[in-house]
Enzyme design. Structure first.
Site, PDB file in Angstrom:
ATOM      1  N   GLU A   1      -8.224 -13.508  -5.700  1.00  0.00           N
ATOM      2  CA  GLU A   1      -7.600 -13.722  -7.013  1.00  0.00           C
ATOM      3  C   GLU A   1      -6.563 -14.834  -6.997  1.00  0.00           C
ATOM      4  O   GLU A   1      -6.100 -15.266  -8.056  1.00  0.00           O
ATOM      5  CB  GLU A   1      -6.983 -12.415  -7.523  1.00  0.00           C
ATOM      6  CG  GLU A   1      -5.663 -12.017  -6.902  1.00  0.00           C
ATOM      7  CD  GLU A   1      -5.753 -11.369  -5.521  1.00  0.00           C
ATOM      8  OE1 GLU A   1      -4.706 -10.914  -5.021  1.00  0.00           O
ATOM      9  OE2 GLU A   1      -6.864 -11.314  -4.931  1.00  0.00           O
TER      10      GLU A   1
ATOM     11  N   CYS B   1      -6.889  -6.377   0.145  1.00  0.00           N
ATOM     12  CA  CYS B   1      -5.725  -6.368   1.023  1.00  0.00           C
ATOM     13  C   CYS B   1      -5.111  -4.962   1.072  1.00  0.00           C
ATOM     14  O   CYS B   1      -5.632  -4.102   1.774  1.00  0.00           O
ATOM     15  CB  CYS B   1      -4.725  -7.446   0.605  1.00  0.00           C
ATOM     16  SG  CYS B   1      -3.491  -7.813   1.875  1.00  0.00           S
TER      17      CYS B   1
ATOM     18  N   SER C   1       0.806  -1.223   0.000  1.00  0.00           N
ATOM     19  CA  SER C   1       0.000   0.000   0.000  1.00  0.00           C
ATOM     20  C   SER C   1       0.843   1.277   0.000  1.00  0.00           C
ATOM     21  O   SER C   1       0.478   2.257  -0.650  1.00  0.00           O
ATOM     22  CB  SER C   1      -0.979   0.006   1.183  1.00  0.00           C
ATOM     23  OG  SER C   1      -0.292   0.027   2.413  1.00  0.00           O
TER      24      SER C   1
ATOM     25  N   ILE D   1      -2.282 -12.797   3.279  1.00  0.00           N
ATOM     26  CA  ILE D   1      -0.852 -12.554   3.138  1.00  0.00           C
ATOM     27  C   ILE D   1      -0.557 -11.163   3.695  1.00  0.00           C
ATOM     28  O   ILE D   1      -0.961 -10.166   3.096  1.00  0.00           O
ATOM     29  CB  ILE D   1      -0.408 -12.630   1.657  1.00  0.00           C
ATOM     30  CG1 ILE D   1      -0.794 -13.976   1.045  1.00  0.00           C
ATOM     31  CG2 ILE D   1       1.090 -12.365   1.531  1.00  0.00           C
ATOM     32  CD1 ILE D   1      -0.615 -14.049  -0.453  1.00  0.00           C
ATOM     33  N   ARG D   2       0.100 -11.100   4.858  1.00  0.00           N
ATOM     34  CA  ARG D   2       0.366  -9.799   5.511  1.00  0.00           C
ATOM     35  C   ARG D   2      -0.892  -8.936   5.493  1.00  0.00           C
ATOM     36  O   ARG D   2      -0.860  -7.749   5.172  1.00  0.00           O
ATOM     37  CB  ARG D   2       1.515  -9.065   4.821  1.00  0.00           C
ATOM     38  CG  ARG D   2       2.862  -9.654   5.080  1.00  0.00           C
ATOM     39  CD  ARG D   2       4.000  -8.876   4.475  1.00  0.00           C
ATOM     40  NE  ARG D   2       3.596  -7.565   3.984  1.00  0.00           N
ATOM     41  CZ  ARG D   2       4.174  -6.932   2.973  1.00  0.00           C
ATOM     42  NH1 ARG D   2       5.172  -7.470   2.347  1.00  0.00           N
ATOM     43  NH2 ARG D   2       3.755  -5.746   2.588  1.00  0.00           N
TER      44      ARG D   2
ATOM     45  N   HIS E   1      -7.159 -12.448  -0.390  1.00  0.00           N
ATOM     46  CA  HIS E   1      -6.878 -12.418  -1.832  1.00  0.00           C
ATOM     47  C   HIS E   1      -7.714 -13.451  -2.602  1.00  0.00           C
ATOM     48  O   HIS E   1      -7.248 -14.562  -2.844  1.00  0.00           O
ATOM     49  CB  HIS E   1      -5.399 -12.709  -2.091  1.00  0.00           C
ATOM     50  CG  HIS E   1      -4.477 -11.649  -1.626  1.00  0.00           C
ATOM     51  ND1 HIS E   1      -4.041 -10.645  -2.443  1.00  0.00           N
ATOM     52  CD2 HIS E   1      -3.907 -11.432  -0.408  1.00  0.00           C
ATOM     53  CE1 HIS E   1      -3.232  -9.848  -1.773  1.00  0.00           C
ATOM     54  NE2 HIS E   1      -3.142 -10.299  -0.532  1.00  0.00           N
TER      55      HIS E   1
END
Length: 192
Positions: free
Chosen positions: A170, A77, A48, A132-133, A168
């Site tokens: 995707e 995310c 980000s 993920i994080r 996520h």
């Protein structure tokens, strides 16, 4: 239908493939002009801080805020962080969605995991959530509908024409979240 994916950094290619599977050709957005005529926009997962800086450098930050004020946007995310009105320890970026988030609250890269989520509104049994994080939504405003939770925390949320997921979709073969976003775009931002 014309769907854009912010393509400054992150998992934009994976979202493009998911949309293609659903018969939608996605357009990669890297400049303010790339938003023209879009029916919806995906802010993908990634980093980000890098996305914020690249968007500001290219003059895309204000254009993204203006677009999201009236057109459907889905933050995934890192994209969820970009959409939040409140981010612990930093200034918000777009401030579109009435939620407060904590960055990387689910742990570091090595602590990534997959969990079964149960978004009743989407049907079809458990939805695989790849974390993920991931950011944690620590507060959701009264106008925000929680679609799914993990360990009691909101991980999929919708507010009018805005959608956010801390995980996520995707990175799995499950198309339900992408199909839901397309329904939101087709409805002009009204909840399907």
């Amino acid at each position: 239908m014309r769907i854009g994916i912010l393509a400054l950094q992150g998992a934009f290619a994976e979202h493009r493939e998911m949309l293609a599977t659903l018969g939608v050709r996605a357009e990669l957005v890297r400049t303010p002009g790339g938003l023209d005529g879009l029916d919806g926009l995906i802010l993908p997962g990634g980093e980000s801080t890098s996305m914020r800086r690249l968007a500001a450098w290219g003059g895309l930050d204000k254009a993204l805020r203006d677009f999201g004020a009236w057109r459907p946007v889905w933050g995934v995310c890192a994209g969820l962080i970009l959409m939040a009105r409140r981010v612990e320890g930093e200034e918000p970026f777009a401030g579109l969605m009435d939620m407060a988030v904590a960055r990387n609250a689910y742990g570091r890269q090595g602590e990534s995991f997959v969990a079964d989520l149960h978004p009743g509104r989407l049907g079809g049994g458990p939805l695989p959530g790849v974390f993920i994080r991931a950011p944690r939504v620590v507060e959701a405003g009264p106008g925000v509908e929680v679609l799914a939770r993990h360990d009691g925390w909101p991980v999929a949320l919708v507010q009018g024409h805005l959608l956010s997921t801390a995980f996520h979709p995707e990175l799995t073969p499950d198309l339900r979240m992408h199909a839901f976003f397309l329904e939101l775009c087709a409805a002009g931002g009204a909840l399907p």
